[in-house]
Design an enzyme around this catalytic site. Structure first.
Site, PDB file in Angstrom:
ATOM      1  N   GLU B  60      -1.452  -0.362   6.922  1.00  0.00           N
ATOM      2  CA  GLU B  60      -2.864  -0.468   6.549  1.00  0.00           C
ATOM      3  C   GLU B  60      -3.781  -0.765   7.731  1.00  0.00           C
ATOM      4  O   GLU B  60      -4.824  -0.144   7.901  1.00  0.00           O
ATOM      5  CB  GLU B  60      -3.063  -1.543   5.466  1.00  0.00           C
ATOM      6  CG  GLU B  60      -2.583  -1.137   4.080  1.00  0.00           C
ATOM      7  CD  GLU B  60      -1.092  -1.331   3.855  1.00  0.00           C
ATOM      8  OE1 GLU B  60      -0.401  -1.838   4.754  1.00  0.00           O
ATOM      9  OE2 GLU B  60      -0.603  -0.970   2.760  1.00  0.00           O
ATOM     10  N   HIS B 129      -1.907  -7.944  -6.834  1.00  0.00           N
ATOM     11  CA  HIS B 129      -2.555  -6.682  -7.217  1.00  0.00           C
ATOM     12  C   HIS B 129      -3.816  -6.911  -8.047  1.00  0.00           C
ATOM     13  O   HIS B 129      -4.326  -5.976  -8.652  1.00  0.00           O
ATOM     14  CB  HIS B 129      -1.591  -5.803  -8.017  1.00  0.00           C
ATOM     15  CG  HIS B 129      -0.559  -5.114  -7.181  1.00  0.00           C
ATOM     16  ND1 HIS B 129       0.488  -5.770  -6.600  1.00  0.00           N
ATOM     17  CD2 HIS B 129      -0.428  -3.808  -6.821  1.00  0.00           C
ATOM     18  CE1 HIS B 129       1.239  -4.907  -5.929  1.00  0.00           C
ATOM     19  NE2 HIS B 129       0.702  -3.709  -6.049  1.00  0.00           N
TER      20      HIS B 129
END
Lengths: 343, 327
Positions: B60, B129
């Site tokens: 990322e 999440h």
């Protein structure tokens, strides 16, 4: 007894440079050295502030790589030790010095400082102050060249990007992540490690399981080379090969330059850990002395030619200081300027 | 265009902008062959090729930095965070480079990039999440922050974000991708700095965004039956806040409730309340009520999870309470 890696053998005769090229390389290295010496002086005189990381000793790397590129056309990403990279790509000494003085005429308008030198015109994508963060940015610039060529059909888009960073950075994830992507997509990029043996006070061999950094390219199927980072012609030769490979679409190269910084990590570093013997061994390899001896020995320059260059560069550096002193501070009305693209 | 699902509205926005401008590209995990974790880029790689729908390795920070470098050198990358929470791993590149670099470079470079993807609390996805990064990122200078909530605004806002010359953090919500709405046939853009007045009213101003807009709409059913007349504003732009629209409403209602999904401490609501205090204190007839998620990691258990976020019944109660307060 100082244990040092064996420097790869380089046959200087193979480099065959012209008088003009020799003068250009010498001049660029001297500019880097004199500029940094002047920075130390100005820092201690209270003219520049913050963290200032000088490049003394590593000049052969900046000059060897960047003068083999097309400065102003190719892209360059640097670190917090970025003054000399900026000079080698052609950012005027005046604008670099003015930035260090925090002036409006600085290359980053006084907003960046020593560790954040930028020049869109010279395609210097910046000095990046955190370890490794410039490598992804450089990888993006290299991707962009490939994208323009392959997606947009721009045949002229053969620019190469050079990412400079130190030995300490090669233990950071971004280094490995970007090596992987650059090799995967065959990006036109040079990963130039300036292995000066020390990450502030952390000796390189105390921080890594494999001190020979260039070998880390092999797991990505990438060309990896080590080179005497105190020999401008050796660096230049290796860089030329890597640049040719990149322009030909054959992908990236990891270049490990074995070099040494002649000063502490920054001007705030007491530099207590490096031994006198180690420093003396490396001072004896001074890249500027080595190259000037070569130029004279090869009849590529007379001592007085080099003296003339020294004087010319000293005048440029002195002029840069005067320019910085005379330049205005940024206007306080413009405190908010440049936050957004429209500003 | 006929009835469109929200994820397809986003897809249409990307498709239209990519067709128009060859410098627009998408980068991220599984954006190409797989079509994106919520199918926002489904099949686009077949139309535009693998370099324009670049499937990146799971890295990322590095692919976000790559997008910064590509943006600095003239491309207009769209980064997809497979889940926005993953972009915590790219915090440095988003904050130091996307956000601050134009400034530190003294205007040498601009960074036209969009960082988009699913955020918010879903259904029992667990704490990692279920992040609301808008609160974490709001302090970073140089970023614009947008949260879409309907297919119509998702499309119009994303198109504008892609055209914007600044880095835009664009929040979608995991539970809103299947919302349906009829969209205009003609191309349209929505401004990135304008809130939407969802319902005009006079009793109280409810400021909300993203999925909480829909919790507010659920609460409206009860409130309308009980004779309340709230004004509902979907912020859409979380940074900058549209204080023109917010101010006009507060000058009318003199009462404010903020309904948000981010946590209470340091949330978007905290910033709104502080700004209202700065600018509109004299207009208020009651203390501002802030309905936020609890200051805890989002629990997996369904009951605990629903206790963590604001529910429509709490919104009803808050309106009853604030309207009952007499000056």
């Amino acid at each position: 007894m100082v244990q040092e890696r064996t420097v790869p053998v380089f046959h200087a005769a193979d480099a065959s440079i012209t008088k003009e090229e020799g003068a250009l390389l010498y001049e660029d290295m001297v500019l880097g050295r004199f500029f940094e010496d002047k920075c130390a002086e100005m820092y201690y005189r209270g003219k520049m502030f913050g963290f200032v990381h000088l490049y003394n000793g590593q000049e052969a790397v900046s000059t060897g790589v960047l003068k083999a590129m097309r400065p102003g056309e190719d892209y360059v990403c640097s670190t917090y030790r970025d003054h000399v990279h900026a000079l080698s790509v052609g950012v005027p000494a005046r604008h670099v010095m003015a930035e260090l003085f925090g002036k409006q005429t600085g290359c980053s308008k006084g907003r960046g400082g020593s560790m954040h030198l930028f020049s869109a015109e010279r395609r210097l994508l910046g000095g990046y102050a955190f370890i490794g963060e410039g490598i992804p940015v450089a990888t993006g610039a290299a991707f962009q060249s490939k994208y323009r060529r392959e997606v947009m059909g721009d045949e002229q888009a053969d620019q190469v990007t050079a990412a400079f960073f130190g030995d300490g950075t090669t233990n950071n994830g971004q280094f490995f992540e970007c090596l992987n992507m650059a090799a995967l997509w065959k990006l036109p990029i040079l990963f130039v490690v300036e292995n000066n043996k020390w990450a502030i006070g952390m000796a390189h061999e105390r921080s890594t399981a494999q001190p020979e950094i260039y070998r880390k390219a092999s797991v990505f199927g990438m060309a990896g080379v080590e080179v005497d980072g105190m020999d401008v012609l050796a660096v230049r030769t290796v860089a030329q090969e890597a640049i040719a490979r990149a322009r030909a679409g054959e992908g990236p190269t990891l270049i490990e330059c074995l070099t040494y910084r002649f000063r502490g990590h920054s001007l705030a570093d007491p530099d207590e850990l490096r031994s006198k013997a180690e420093k003396e061994l490396w001072f004896a390899r001074d890249p500027i002395k080595k190259f000037s001896a070569y130029l004279i020995e090869q009849n590529l320059a007379m001592p007085e030619d080099l003296n003339a260059i020294d004087q010319k560069i000293q005048a440029i550096v002195d002029d840069a200081v005067q320019f910085a002193l005379d330049s205005p501070e940024p206007s306080s009305n413009e405190l908010y300027r440049y936050v957004f693209a429209e500003d | 265009m006929a009835e469109t699902l929200l994820f397809n509205a986003l897809r249409a926005a990307i498709d239209e902008e990519m067709a128009k401008d060859p410098t627009v590209l998408v980068m991220g995990e599984d954006v190409g062959h797989y079509g994106g974790s919520y199918k926002v880029t489904k099949d686009l790689y077949q139309k535009y090729g693998e370099l324009r729908l670049l499937d990146t390795p799971i890295a990322e920070n590095s692919f976000t930095g790559m997008a910064v470098g590509a943006a600095m050198t003239g491309l207009r990358p769209i980064i997809e965070g497979m889940n926005m929470g993953f972009l915590l791993l790219a915090f440095n590149q988003i904050a130091n480079n996307a956000g601050m670099l134009r400034y530190t470079s003294g205007g040498n470079f601009k960074i036209p990039m969009v960082i988009r993807g699913p955020g918010g609390v879903g259904r029992q996805l667990g704490a990692e999440h279920s992040q609301r990064l808008e609160a974490y990122f709001q302090a970073v200078p140089g970023l614009k922050i947008v949260a879409c909530s309907t297919p119509y605004n998702a499309k119009g806002l994303l198109k504008s974000a892609i055209r914007d010359d600044n880095p835009v953090l664009f929040f979608e919500h995991v539970l809103l991708y299947n919302l349906k709405e009829n969209l205009p046939d003609d191309e349209y853009y929505l401004p990135l700095d304008k809130a939407e007045v969802v319902r005009e009213g006079s009793d109280v101003t409810i400021l909300t965004y993203s999925r909480m807009r829909h919790h507010v709409i659920q609460a409206l059913k009860t409130l309308e039956k009980e004779g309340y007349d709230p004004e509902v504003i979907d912020l859409l732009s979380l940074k900058p806040l549209d204080f023109e629209t917010i101010g006009a409403s507060i000058r009318k209602t003199h009462r404010v409730i903020v309904v948000e999904e981010c946590m209470r401490t340091g949330g978007i609501g905290a910033e709104i309340v502080a700004s209202i205090s700065d600018r509109l204190f004299d207009e208020l007839d009651a203390p501002v009520i802030r309905l936020s998620s609890q200051d805890i990691p989002t629990p997996y258990n369904g009951t605990l999870e629903s206790l963590t976020i604001v529910q429509p019944a709490q919104i009803v109660e808050a309106v009853q309470k604030i309207v009952a307060l007499k000056v």
